[in-house]
Design a protein around this motif. Structure first.
Motif, short mmCIF file in Angstrom:
data_model
loop_
_atom_site.label_atom_id
_atom_site.label_comp_id
_atom_site.label_asym_id
_atom_site.label_seq_id
_atom_site.Cartn_x
_atom_site.Cartn_y
_atom_site.Cartn_z
N SER A 55 -3.71 -1.31 4.14
CA SER A 55 -2.65 -0.38 4.10
C SER A 55 -3.70 0.31 3.97
O SER A 55 -2.16 2.14 4.04
CB SER A 55 -1.91 -0.89 3.10
OG SER A 55 -1.38 -2.54 3.20
N LEU A 60 -0.28 3.75 4.34
CA LEU A 60 0.82 3.96 3.71
C LEU A 60 0.62 2.69 1.75
O LEU A 60 1.61 2.61 2.00
CB LEU A 60 1.37 1.88 3.91
CG LEU A 60 1.95 1.85 5.64
CD1 LEU A 60 1.95 0.32 6.29
CD2 LEU A 60 3.16 2.80 5.59
N LEU A 61 -0.85 2.98 1.82
CA LEU A 61 -0.72 2.98 0.10
C LEU A 61 -1.63 3.86 -0.08
O LEU A 61 -2.79 4.39 0.65
CB LEU A 61 -1.30 1.78 -0.12
CG LEU A 61 -1.12 0.90 -1.45
CD1 LEU A 61 -0.13 0.62 -2.01
CD2 LEU A 61 -1.88 -0.69 -1.43
N PHE A 93 0.39 0.34 14.43
CA PHE A 93 0.58 -0.44 13.99
C PHE A 93 0.86 -1.54 14.72
O PHE A 93 1.74 -1.82 15.72
CB PHE A 93 1.61 0.08 12.55
CG PHE A 93 0.95 0.53 11.29
CD1 PHE A 93 0.53 -0.28 10.17
CD2 PHE A 93 1.57 1.36 11.75
CE1 PHE A 93 -0.33 0.41 9.77
CE2 PHE A 93 0.66 2.98 10.02
CZ PHE A 93 0.13 1.66 9.21
N SER B 311 6.93 2.47 8.59
CA SER B 311 5.22 3.08 9.21
C SER B 311 5.19 3.48 10.04
O SER B 311 3.68 3.46 10.24
CB SER B 311 4.93 1.17 9.39
OG SER B 311 5.37 0.57 10.46
N ASP B 397 10.31 0.87 -0.10
CA ASP B 397 8.69 1.31 0.48
C ASP B 397 8.22 0.31 1.62
O ASP B 397 8.78 -0.32 1.67
CB ASP B 397 8.47 0.82 -0.84
CG ASP B 397 6.77 0.98 -0.85
OD1 ASP B 397 6.03 1.32 0.20
OD2 ASP B 397 5.78 0.33 -1.65
N PRO B 398 7.42 1.00 2.54
CA PRO B 398 7.86 0.18 3.75
C PRO B 398 6.34 -0.42 3.67
O PRO B 398 7.00 -1.94 4.34
CB PRO B 398 6.39 2.17 4.70
CG PRO B 398 6.39 3.28 3.93
CD PRO B 398 7.51 2.15 2.47
N LEU B 399 6.06 -0.39 3.09
CA LEU B 399 4.71 -1.76 2.55
C LEU B 399 5.57 -2.78 1.96
O LEU B 399 5.05 -3.89 2.98
CB LEU B 399 3.79 -0.90 2.42
CG LEU B 399 2.36 -1.90 2.26
CD1 LEU B 399 1.98 -2.73 3.13
CD2 LEU B 399 1.49 -1.81 1.18
#
Lengths: 247, 404
Positions: A55, A60-61, A93, B311, B397-399
């Motif tokens: 991630s 994304l993180l 992805f 994402s 939040d995409p995650l």
């Protein structure tokens, strides 16, 4: 042998999750590099921090500390908008579950990342999407709605979509985890072929030792630490890459 | 087609049942909006036509005389006393210059000088009290619409003729061509003939008012130079209150607007206007709540998809636009449908719903349905309603969404 060109450099990467007074250290100072054209496996048991690492690599993180430099750009301090823009152009992805957009055709799904960036679904974009679908063996399914495709076909569409923007790095999280053996074999063969033919860099997170064995290098993460880096020819130090795909 | 609009359209088309329900909700809201506008406008017009149609928008009159104080000895109490003003008739002497000013004012449609006073109308044993309105023959119908409402005889106002209301004619048992004796409150007497009988539908006018030739009325009422009042019709009747203040200050006369004289009617019109506005506001609020809740549900249902888009590097602004576009599309389509249905309903009611005498059952102003305004307002409201779900979608939040 060509000189390896690093596209991603991770230095002392850490990630903590704070819940009340409790701090859970998930990543405890990882350092490694990913080179252009590599076919890399990320191994580790459940809870090892593998998904968190993926991630972070996918922007994304955010990491708690450490440096993540990709294509010469420091991403650990970038703004959300910068990360979104970077991600749209440089990272692809492939998820365990295909995550296709159900109301769109295979062609529209593949074209989506480029259409979203350009604001229009141009002929050039659709042509490239069609070529990618042809490459993954789904030329005759391009106008099928995502929901009308089989599991293996959906995953191949997801792979084509990940390649649409010609990204520097494709992150694949258990890409065969939801597929039967035969489809899993097809998908892995496809990824390997794309890597060999186009030099696209893949980082594949997997539990499957057979899949890992097909990769040039294997990064093993255990308890948030890099437990080892192994090349196809045997154990090796971090940063050293003895075997590269044609560049 | 812009890509964001394509996604918005696809999302709406993919869930047809929800979209149709949403569209219907917006359409009904706008239908109510347009129908209420047409109904309230029609009712207001009807009331104004019925009342204001026969009365002046502005009335210029001489100011009433102030009571004079008559003081006695210092030791005695000071008593105010009113000297009877009726002994000396109040009049506007400089009415010609006032008429010139009014004629030059572009807001004034028509100005009519009037001589008025009270008289007794006698026909044999029958006696009726009337308010004489002396008016120039060519201006007879400038204020009250007399000529078209003549039910017997003609609207001619020669020096020996009068026009009376149907009710008064009935009370006096008098018909067209018959002579009556008029005795004014100045003690002058004149025999005139009934030239015409009118029915305005307003009781007070039909029973109490007699129209006379301007010159004849002057002589009868002993007003050789001045006039009793000047009545004015404006192009915009709602301009009457400010104009009454301006002219009052400029002329020193007592200038009264129709609103002042018909405060209850005006309050009633305002009241029904407010009621209509409230109903319209509620219909718009219903649209906002309906669109917002439906799009919030869509946001929840498409959480994973939004996550995957994010994402792929799709911006928050992109997601926001897709959801706001859905609101705009629903609003525009629903509102257009609702306005169309509203127009059809108003037209059908105005055209076909009639009383036995042929008059419309409902006082609907078909053209006053505010259709374009309804469409614009509902579309804007739908776009506004979509902002909350759009922001919620952009914040996903995409995650987190992909992991679910």
């Amino acid at each position: 042998m060509t000189t390896p060109r690093s596209i991603l450099d991770i230095t002392d990467l850490r990630k903590d999750y704070v819940t009340g007074d409790t701090v859970a250290q998930v990543l405890k100072g990882l350092s490694f590099s990913v080179y252009a054209g590599e076919f890399l496996a990320l191994l580790g048991p459940s809870g090892s921090g593998k998904s968190t690492l993926l991630s972070i690599l996918g922007t994304l993180l955010r990491p708690t500390s450490g440096s993540m430099r990709m294509l010469g750009q420091e991403l650990s301090t970038a703004t959300d908008a910068e990360l979104t823009n970077f991600r749209s152009r440089n990272i692809g992805f492939v998820f365990q579950y295909h995550h296709l957009l159900p109301d769109f055709s295979a062609l529209e799904n593949v074209a989506f990342p480029a259409s979203a960036v350009m604001g229009r679904e141009t002929d050039a974009v659709l042509l490239r999407a069609a070529q990618l679908l042809d490459r993954v063996g789904l030329r005759d399914r391009m106008h099928y709605k995502a929901t009308k495709l089989s599991g293996g076909q959906k995953q191949r569409v997801a792979i084509a979509r990940a390649l649409m923007m010609n990204p520097a790095l494709v992150l694949a999280d258990e890409p065969t985890g939801n597929l039967d053996r035969e489809n899993a074999e097809h998908v892995m063969a496809l990824l390997a072929r794309i890597n060999a033919e186009s030099g696209t860099t893949f980082l594949i997170s997997t539990h499957d030792p057979d899949i890992a064995a097909r990769c040039h290098r294997r990064l093993t993460v255990i308890d948030g630490r890099l437990a080892g880096i192994e090349t196809s020819s045997g154990p090796d130090d971090a940063g050293h890459r003895p075997m590269l795909a044609a560049e | 087609m812009p890509f964001r609009l394509k996604i918005a359209t696809r999302y709406l088309l993919s869930n047809r049942a929800q979209s149709v329900l949403l569209l219907t909700g917006v359409a009904i809201g706008v239908l109510v909006f347009c129908f209420m506008s047409a109904l309230i406008n029609g009712l207001t017009q009807y009331q104004i036509t019925q009342t204001v149609g026969a009365i002046p928008h502005l009335t210029f009159e001489p100011r009433e005389r102030e009571p004079r104080v008559i003081s006695g000895d210092k030791a005695t109490m000071v008593l105010p006393a009113v000297v009877n003003g009726n002994l000396q008739r109040t009049q506007i002497r400089s009415w010609q210059s006032l008429m010139d000013s009014l004629s030059a004012d572009p807001a004034v449609r028509v100005a009519v000088p009037i001589v008025s006073g009270n008289a007794l109308l006698t026909r044999g044993q029958a006696v009726g009290s009337v308010a004489i309105t002396g008016v120039k023959p060519e201006q007879l119908s400038d204020i009250a619409d007399i000529a078209p409402n003549i039910i017997a005889g003609t609207a001619e106002l020669d020096l020996d003729g009068i026009l009376i209301g149907a009710r008064l004619a009935k009370n006096l048992s008098v018909s067209v061509g018959q002579p009556v004796v008029m005795r004014s409150d100045r003690g002058r007497e004149r025999t005139v003939k009934v030239r015409g009988i009118f029915r305005l539908g307003i009781e007070s006018l039909d029973e109490r008012v007699a129209y006379m030739n301007f010159k004849a009325a002057r002589a009868l009422l002993d007003l050789e130079n001045g006039v009793s009042r000047v009545e004015v019709k404006l192009f915009d009747l709602y301009a009457a209150p400010p104009m009454s203040e301006v002219y009052g200050a400029a002329t020193g006369l007592k200038v009264t607007s129709w609103i002042e004289k018909n405060r209850r009617l005006f309050d009633a019109i305002q009241g029904q206007g407010t009621t209509g506005t409230l109903i319209k506001v509620f219909s718009i609020v219903t649209i906002v709540i309906g669109v917002a809740s439906a799009l919030l549900l869509t946001t929840m249902r498409r959480r994973a998809e939004i996550g995957i888009m994010r994402s792929m590097g799709v911006s928050k602004e992109f997601i926001t636009t897709v959801f706001v576009a859905q609101g705009v599309l629903i609003g525009l389509a629903g509102a257009t449908l609702g306005a169309g249905l509203g127009y059809s309903a108003c037209w059908a009611l105005a055209e076909f719903a009639k009383r036995a005498d042929g008059r419309a059952l409902l006082t609907i102003d078909v053209a006053g349905g505010n259709y374009a305004y309804g469409i614009a307002l509902a579309t804007f409201a739908s776009a506004l309603a979509a902002i909350l779900p759009a922001r919620a979608a952009a914040k996903i939040d995409p995650l987190e969404a992909i992991s679910q």
